[in-house]
Scaffold this active site. Structure first.
Site, PDB file in Angstrom:
ATOM      1  N   ALA A 115      76.901  17.048   2.334  1.00  0.00           N
ATOM      2  CA  ALA A 115      78.210  16.981   1.673  1.00  0.00           C
ATOM      3  C   ALA A 115      79.142  15.938   2.286  1.00  0.00           C
ATOM      4  O   ALA A 115      80.071  15.485   1.617  1.00  0.00           O
ATOM      5  CB  ALA A 115      78.868  18.359   1.702  1.00  0.00           C
ATOM      6  N   GLY A 162      78.066  13.000   3.283  1.00  0.00           N
ATOM      7  CA  GLY A 162      77.412  11.695   3.124  1.00  0.00           C
ATOM      8  C   GLY A 162      78.038  10.887   1.999  1.00  0.00           C
ATOM      9  O   GLY A 162      79.011  11.298   1.368  1.00  0.00           O
ATOM     10  N   GLN A 163      77.439   9.709   1.791  1.00  0.00           N
ATOM     11  CA  GLN A 163      77.915   8.777   0.749  1.00  0.00           C
ATOM     12  C   GLN A 163      77.912   9.388  -0.644  1.00  0.00           C
ATOM     13  O   GLN A 163      78.878   9.265  -1.391  1.00  0.00           O
ATOM     14  CB  GLN A 163      76.908   7.634   0.661  1.00  0.00           C
ATOM     15  CG  GLN A 163      77.064   6.435   1.477  1.00  0.00           C
ATOM     16  CD  GLN A 163      76.451   5.287   0.669  1.00  0.00           C
ATOM     17  OE1 GLN A 163      77.213   4.546   0.044  1.00  0.00           O
ATOM     18  NE2 GLN A 163      75.136   5.178   0.635  1.00  0.00           N
ATOM     19  N   VAL A 172      68.109  15.665  -4.890  1.00  0.00           N
ATOM     20  CA  VAL A 172      68.468  14.243  -4.949  1.00  0.00           C
ATOM     21  C   VAL A 172      67.876  13.509  -3.747  1.00  0.00           C
ATOM     22  O   VAL A 172      67.417  12.377  -3.853  1.00  0.00           O
ATOM     23  CB  VAL A 172      70.006  14.082  -4.984  1.00  0.00           C
ATOM     24  CG1 VAL A 172      70.412  12.613  -4.911  1.00  0.00           C
ATOM     25  CG2 VAL A 172      70.593  14.740  -6.232  1.00  0.00           C
ATOM     26  N   GLY A 173      67.879  14.166  -2.592  1.00  0.00           N
ATOM     27  CA  GLY A 173      67.421  13.541  -1.344  1.00  0.00           C
ATOM     28  C   GLY A 173      65.970  13.096  -1.455  1.00  0.00           C
ATOM     29  O   GLY A 173      65.117  13.828  -1.951  1.00  0.00           O
ATOM     30  N   ASP A 213      67.175   6.734 -12.780  1.00  0.00           N
ATOM     31  CA  ASP A 213      66.209   5.809 -13.380  1.00  0.00           C
ATOM     32  C   ASP A 213      66.432   5.732 -14.897  1.00  0.00           C
ATOM     33  O   ASP A 213      66.392   4.660 -15.497  1.00  0.00           O
ATOM     34  CB  ASP A 213      64.786   6.283 -13.076  1.00  0.00           C
ATOM     35  CG  ASP A 213      64.591   6.556 -11.598  1.00  0.00           C
ATOM     36  OD1 ASP A 213      64.155   5.652 -10.879  1.00  0.00           O
ATOM     37  OD2 ASP A 213      64.916   7.683 -11.150  1.00  0.00           O
ATOM     38  N   ARG A 217      69.622   3.800 -15.551  1.00  0.00           N
ATOM     39  CA  ARG A 217      69.389   2.373 -15.275  1.00  0.00           C
ATOM     40  C   ARG A 217      68.628   1.734 -16.442  1.00  0.00           C
ATOM     41  O   ARG A 217      68.938   0.612 -16.870  1.00  0.00           O
ATOM     42  CB  ARG A 217      68.571   2.218 -13.987  1.00  0.00           C
ATOM     43  CG  ARG A 217      69.374   2.466 -12.722  1.00  0.00           C
ATOM     44  CD  ARG A 217      68.472   2.601 -11.500  1.00  0.00           C
ATOM     45  NE  ARG A 217      69.251   2.643 -10.269  1.00  0.00           N
ATOM     46  CZ  ARG A 217      68.762   3.017  -9.085  1.00  0.00           C
ATOM     47  NH1 ARG A 217      67.485   3.386  -8.972  1.00  0.00           N
ATOM     48  NH2 ARG A 217      69.536   3.029  -8.012  1.00  0.00           N
ATOM     49  N   HIS A 270      60.445   9.485  -8.827  1.00  0.00           N
ATOM     50  CA  HIS A 270      61.633   8.669  -8.576  1.00  0.00           C
ATOM     51  C   HIS A 270      61.284   7.665  -7.487  1.00  0.00           C
ATOM     52  O   HIS A 270      61.435   7.917  -6.299  1.00  0.00           O
ATOM     53  CB  HIS A 270      62.827   9.520  -8.132  1.00  0.00           C
ATOM     54  CG  HIS A 270      63.942   8.674  -7.592  1.00  0.00           C
ATOM     55  ND1 HIS A 270      64.638   7.790  -8.369  1.00  0.00           N
ATOM     56  CD2 HIS A 270      64.445   8.532  -6.343  1.00  0.00           C
ATOM     57  CE1 HIS A 270      65.518   7.149  -7.622  1.00  0.00           C
ATOM     58  NE2 HIS A 270      65.419   7.580  -6.384  1.00  0.00           N
TER      59      HIS A 270
HETATM   60  P1  NAI Z   1      73.947   9.563   3.627  1.00  0.00           P
HETATM   61  O1  NAI Z   1      73.127   9.270   4.826  1.00  0.00           O
HETATM   62  O2  NAI Z   1      75.242   8.852   3.417  1.00  0.00           O
HETATM   63  O3  NAI Z   1      74.283  11.127   3.589  1.00  0.00           O
HETATM   64  C1  NAI Z   1      73.328  12.089   3.791  1.00  0.00           C
HETATM   65  C2  NAI Z   1      74.029  13.264   4.472  1.00  0.00           C
HETATM   66  O4  NAI Z   1      73.093  14.338   4.535  1.00  0.00           O
HETATM   67  C3  NAI Z   1      74.476  12.974   5.894  1.00  0.00           C
HETATM   68  O5  NAI Z   1      75.843  13.295   6.027  1.00  0.00           O
HETATM   69  C4  NAI Z   1      73.593  13.894   6.741  1.00  0.00           C
HETATM   70  O6  NAI Z   1      74.276  14.402   7.876  1.00  0.00           O
HETATM   71  C5  NAI Z   1      73.280  15.000   5.756  1.00  0.00           C
HETATM   72  N1  NAI Z   1      72.057  15.750   6.059  1.00  0.00           N
HETATM   73  C6  NAI Z   1      70.892  15.288   6.565  1.00  0.00           C
HETATM   74  N2  NAI Z   1      70.025  16.293   6.724  1.00  0.00           N
HETATM   75  C7  NAI Z   1      70.639  17.403   6.296  1.00  0.00           C
HETATM   76  C8  NAI Z   1      70.252  18.757   6.219  1.00  0.00           C
HETATM   77  N3  NAI Z   1      69.051  19.150   6.651  1.00  0.00           N
HETATM   78  N4  NAI Z   1      71.133  19.642   5.724  1.00  0.00           N
HETATM   79  C9  NAI Z   1      72.348  19.258   5.310  1.00  0.00           C
HETATM   80  N5  NAI Z   1      72.779  17.978   5.364  1.00  0.00           N
HETATM   81  C10 NAI Z   1      71.933  17.070   5.853  1.00  0.00           C
HETATM   82  O7  NAI Z   1      72.969   9.365   2.380  1.00  0.00           O
HETATM   83  P2  NAI Z   1      73.336   9.250   0.828  1.00  0.00           P
HETATM   84  O8  NAI Z   1      73.567   7.845   0.478  1.00  0.00           O
HETATM   85  O9  NAI Z   1      74.386  10.255   0.504  1.00  0.00           O
HETATM   86  O10 NAI Z   1      71.939   9.669   0.176  1.00  0.00           O
HETATM   87  C11 NAI Z   1      71.422  10.986   0.293  1.00  0.00           C
HETATM   88  C12 NAI Z   1      69.985  11.036  -0.189  1.00  0.00           C
HETATM   89  O11 NAI Z   1      69.900  10.739  -1.574  1.00  0.00           O
HETATM   90  C13 NAI Z   1      69.049  10.045   0.502  1.00  0.00           C
HETATM   91  O12 NAI Z   1      67.831  10.715   0.777  1.00  0.00           O
HETATM   92  C14 NAI Z   1      68.827   8.988  -0.556  1.00  0.00           C
HETATM   93  O13 NAI Z   1      67.587   8.338  -0.379  1.00  0.00           O
HETATM   94  C15 NAI Z   1      68.833   9.843  -1.795  1.00  0.00           C
HETATM   95  N6  NAI Z   1      69.040   9.146  -3.067  1.00  0.00           N
HETATM   96  C16 NAI Z   1      68.355   9.605  -4.167  1.00  0.00           C
HETATM   97  C17 NAI Z   1      68.505   9.037  -5.399  1.00  0.00           C
HETATM   98  C18 NAI Z   1      67.752   9.552  -6.588  1.00  0.00           C
HETATM   99  O14 NAI Z   1      67.856   8.930  -7.649  1.00  0.00           O
HETATM  100  N7  NAI Z   1      66.997  10.642  -6.512  1.00  0.00           N
HETATM  101  C19 NAI Z   1      69.417   7.883  -5.576  1.00  0.00           C
HETATM  102  C20 NAI Z   1      70.117   7.498  -4.396  1.00  0.00           C
HETATM  103  C21 NAI Z   1      69.922   8.115  -3.186  1.00  0.00           C
END
Ligand code: NAI
Length: 327
Positions: free
Chosen positions: A12, A14-15, A131-132, A161, A164, A189
């Site tokens: 929550a 994160g970006q 999403v992750g 996707d 896009r 994905h």
């Molecule tokens: P980010 O690094 O800015 O934020 C991720 C956050 O998750 C961090 O604050 C981190 O502390 C937290 N986190 C890590 N492990 C955790 C856990 N076990 N429990 C709770 N929080 C945890 O990354 P961002 O940019 O927000 O991206 C998040 C994910 O979404 C990445 O895996 C990225 O690859 C993925 N993603 C997926 C897309 C899709 O289309 N499915 C598109 C773009 C990103």
């Protein structure tokens, strides 16, 4: 007025979280008449928890009428309590020198624990969006770790996707995005996803006939959609977050509120449709109604499409094999 629903969001602070939470709280995901309680999960690390508090201060300062409550958590077993929706955004990113197997293993650990926590404490009808990344495989792991919850309630995000691909087709045809119907994205994905406009229409006319260019499909369209994430990192110096959050909103909104017969793409566990082995978390065209998705079945798969589907399936099976021993 409606009773509030509980929405858990991981990662929550994160970006993507920063681009997502405000839109959930404003009613863009579940409707402008649906109050929400946000149950926010971050890693227990002091810095992450402090950053989460900062985001919550900003959520407070928006004075959203629909935000009925807000909680910060460092443990999935409390964060997921009674939750109706779970958006699993937080994941382990690939660090320098990290092998693919290490990445899969680190995420398998996270999504096994989160699947178990959902199984133990979430609403029995919780709707889960992963999403992750690797999103499909993480969703598969969470589903497998939650045997008491309906399999169909675990989904992976292919909507970015899909969106896009819509935008590339709109640019190519010069038609508005909103006029494009019946687009499908198959598979993982990842750059192997297969965005398929063979069935798509604009004002009733075939998009395939309008474009009429197989080389563009193969050499421009598919690589552009597939490598869009990398292109954004290259341009922005950061990964796509606002468009990813937007896709998560679209996915959940359509699942909860319906698509009025229109096709969207969701990663969902296969029941063998289109020859995909059972349980593979695969991008399929779906329609949504009454809070349930339904696969679009019976589409003809030509030779080129079958090759594309085989390729993205093989990648998913490789990922799944890579985590099998951890489940
Ligand atoms: P980010 O690094 O800015 O934020 C991720 C956050 O998750 C961090 O604050 C981190 O502390 C937290 N986190 C890590 N492990 C955790 C856990 N076990 N429990 C709770 N929080 C945890 O990354 P961002 O940019 O927000 O991206 C998040 C994910 O979404 C990445 O895996 C990225 O690859 C993925 N993603 C997926 C897309 C899709 O289309 N499915 C598109 C773009 C990103």
């Amino acid at each position: 007025s409606k009773k509030p629903v509980r929405v858990a969001v991981t990662g929550a602070a994160g970006q993507i979280g920063y681009a997502l939470l405000f839109r959930i709280a404003s009613g863009e995901m579940l409707g402008k008449d649906q109050p929400v309680i946000l149950q926010l999960l971050e890693i227990p690390d002091e810095k992450a928890q402090k950053a989460l508090k900062g985001v919550m201060m900003e959520l407070d300062d928006c004075a959203f009428p629909l935000l009925a409550g807000m909680e910060a958590h460092g443990d999935a077993n409390t964060a997921f309590k009674d939750t109706d929706y779970a958006l699993l955004v937080g994941a382990r990113p690939r660090g320098p020198g990290m092998e693919r197997a290490d990445l899969l293993a680190a995420n398998a650990q996270i999504f096994t624990a989160q699947g178990k926590a959902l199984n133990a404490v979430a609403s029995r009808n919780v709707r889960v969006l992963v999403v992750g990344n690797p999103a499909n495989t993480n969703a598969y792991i969470a589903m497998k770790s939650a045997p008491d919850l309906p399999r169909k309630n675990f989904t992976a995000m292919l909507r970015l996707d899909h969106n896009r691909a819509l935008s590339q087709i709109a640019a190519k045809t010069g038609k508005p995005v909103s006029s494009i119907k019946k687009l499908a994205v198959w598979g993982n994905h990842s750059p192997t996803m297969y965005a398929d406009y063979r069935f798509a229409t604009i004002d009733g006319a075939s998009v395939k006939d309008m474009i009429n260019d197989d080389a563009w499909n193969r050499d421009v369209f598919l690589p552009t959609v597939g490598k869009r994430g990398a292109a954004i990192i290259e341009a922005r110096g950061l990964s796509s977050a606002a468009s990813a959050a937007n896709a998560a909103i679209d996915h959940m909104r359509d699942w909860a509120l319906g698509t009025n017969g229109e096709w969207v793409t969701m990663g969902v566990p296969s029941n063998g449709e289109y020859g995909i082995p059972k349980d593979i978390m695969f991008g399929y065209p779906v329609t949504c109604e009454g809070g349930e998705y339904k696969l679009v079945e019976g589409l003809a798969i030509d030779e080129f499409s079958q090759q594309c589907i085989n390729k993205t399936l093989a990648e998913l099976q490789g990922e799944q094999d890579g985590v099998k021993h951890l489940l």
